[in-house]
Enzyme design. Structure first.
Site, mmCIF file in Angstrom:
data_model
loop_
_atom_site.group_PDB
_atom_site.id
_atom_site.type_symbol
_atom_site.label_atom_id
_atom_site.label_comp_id
_atom_site.label_asym_id
_atom_site.label_seq_id
_atom_site.Cartn_x
_atom_site.Cartn_y
_atom_site.Cartn_z
ATOM 1 N N GLU A 68 15.796 57.279 9.851
ATOM 2 C CA GLU A 68 16.625 56.097 9.588
ATOM 3 C C GLU A 68 17.346 56.227 8.251
ATOM 4 O OE1 GLU A 68 16.208 52.172 7.362
ATOM 5 O OE2 GLU A 68 14.502 52.378 8.729
ATOM 6 N N HIS A 69 16.614 56.678 7.233
ATOM 7 C CA HIS A 69 17.226 56.853 5.919
ATOM 8 C C HIS A 69 18.353 57.875 5.944
ATOM 9 C CE1 HIS A 69 14.583 54.972 2.646
ATOM 10 N NE2 HIS A 69 14.193 54.435 3.787
ATOM 11 N N GLU A 141 9.127 54.926 -2.597
ATOM 12 C CA GLU A 141 9.055 53.720 -1.764
ATOM 13 C C GLU A 141 7.639 53.529 -1.224
ATOM 14 O OE1 GLU A 141 10.745 52.388 2.583
ATOM 15 O OE2 GLU A 141 12.134 53.440 1.243
#
Length: 426
Positions: A68-69, A141
């Site tokens: 996704e990133h 993160e």
């Protein structure tokens, strides 16, 4: 495109399946300026072991989230987020245990933005250097998430009710697992899970359904891909792995989640009906107008942040309820009593909850974002979003009671608590 008019809710849903297997759903909203689109793949953090081409493959935890990133990167060195934003769109993406979704809303340039969305999601571009850089970013993160009390109480709850299913693990993976991800890993998983036959497109707004479908035909691959077989591990016990877990963190008051696991009904009408019965049971037992919530709120044992929900993903389903409380164990005890009392609810009270839930579902259609995401979730569950309305109308009180007795039985409930440091033994 085919269309179905749902007079009871005043909506029309257009639906089509392209030759490449992509399903498209469009709910027109004439006269509205804002349009919303979600392009999603039936691929999430729990889809780590799968079979394709007759061979089983194992991938590290966190690949779906990592993809996704990286999907916003473009071969020219640009970023699709910037392209969409420059054209008046507000784009983003998310990854859950069961799916990855890319979306935007806009009041102008919708069709150009849709073409951009479909293009960058369907054409991957990764390099070893960019993957290595992203490992550092996502690693930071992950460390931040692991220090978040909300994540810890949720993750501990999932580990209480699941022993094997990877839904028990963080969608982002661990610092160690993402270190195993390479550009080739991402290309391989994109090829398997981002093929159109494993994806769906949902649009809500003042748009032409035929034009939406035409753009999808123009941009996306014309041939369908093989759909992977998934393996989520050994069958789970009906009972939790652990009944209680607590962890001390820097919080001002205890946070808790009460959780249980139950078997999802087969995809399609049965799933819609189970969802309706379960949702009505939760409203009756734990909703804002329930005796359980009213009394515990008045006593200070629950606050307004309390919520209860269902989580269908990775071949399983869970009940989750929680918030902040000075007495999580007391909340669990009272929940057990509320489930027991629900078995004798009178028909008039149940009908009031049915009407209230139906009204809440109707109001949710006013949110284009909520409607788009719900269209996707329901499609992956094998039914159309409007089907939930007819299921709510027809589900019986006995079905709701049966769900509560089974899924919320005292022996199936686990309690996860994050408690303030220094109060571990209070």
């Amino acid at each position: 495109m085919l269309s179905t008019k749902y007079d009871a809710i005043g909506e029309t849903l257009y639906f089509d399946t392209l030759p490449n297997g992509l399903t498209i759903q469009v709910m027109p909203k004439p006269g509205f300026a804002k349009c919303y689109a979600v392009f999603a793949t039936n691929y999430g953090g729990a889809d780590r072991r799968f079979r394709i081409g007759g061979q089983w493959r194992d991938t590290p935890a966190g690949v779906a989230h990592f993809l996704e990133h990286k999907m916003f990167d473009t071969p020219d060195g640009g970023n699709a987020l910037a392209v969409l934003s420059a054209n008046g769109a507000d784009p983003n993406a998310f990854t859950s245990s069961g799916m990855t979704a890319y979306y935007f809303e806009s009041t102008q340039g919708f069709y150009d933005n849709l073409r951009t969305l479909l293009s960058f999601v369907s054409v991957p571009y990764f390099t070893d250097e960019s993957v290595q850089k992203e490992q550092g970013i996502i690693g930071q993160e992950i460390r931040m998430i692991e220090d978040n009390p909300g994540f810890v109480v949720y993750n501990n709850a999932m580990k209480c009710i699941y022993e094997h299913n990877p839904v028990r693990d963080s969608v982002a993976g661990t610092v160690e697992s993402i270190a195993e991800i390479t550009a080739q890993t991402l290309y391989d998983c994109h090829k398997v899970f981002y093929n159109p036959s494993n994806m769906t497109l949902a649009v809500v707004g003042d748009v032409s359904p035929e034009r939406v479908a035409a753009i999808a035909r123009e941009v996306l691959p014309s041939e369908p891909g093989e759909r992977p077989e998934r393996d989520y591990g050994e069958a789970e016990s009906e009972l939790p792995v652990r009944r209680f877990v607590t962890e001390a963190m820097e919080v001002s008051a205890p946070q808790f989640i009460i959780a249980s696991r139950f078997d999802p009904a087969p995809a399609g009408e049965a799933r819609a009906r189970q969802t309706a019965a379960a949702s009505l049971a939760l409203r009756c037992v734990t909703g804002r107008s329930s005796r359980f919530y009213s009394e515990l709120y008045a006593e200070g044992l629950l606050k307004q942040d309390f919520s209860a929900e269902l989580d269908y993903s990775a071949g399983s389903a869970a009940f989750l309820a929680g918030g902040e409380s000075s007495g999580p164990e007391a909340v669990l005890e009272r929940l057990n009593r509320a489930v027991e009392d629900f078995a004798s609810i009178d028909s008039a009270a149940f009908e009031r909850q049915r009407h209230a839930y139906y009204g809440a579902l109707l109001r949710s259609l006013d949110s284009f974002e909520n409607t788009c995401v719900s269209l996707v979730e329901c499609r992956f569950a094998g039914y159309a979003l409007p089907d939930i309305f007819s299921a709510v109308e027809s589900v019986t009180k006995d079905e709701a009671i049966a769900f509560a007795k089974s899924a919320l039985a005292p022996e199936k409930l686990a309690l996860s608590v994050v408690t303030p440091k220094g109060q571990e033994n209070d």
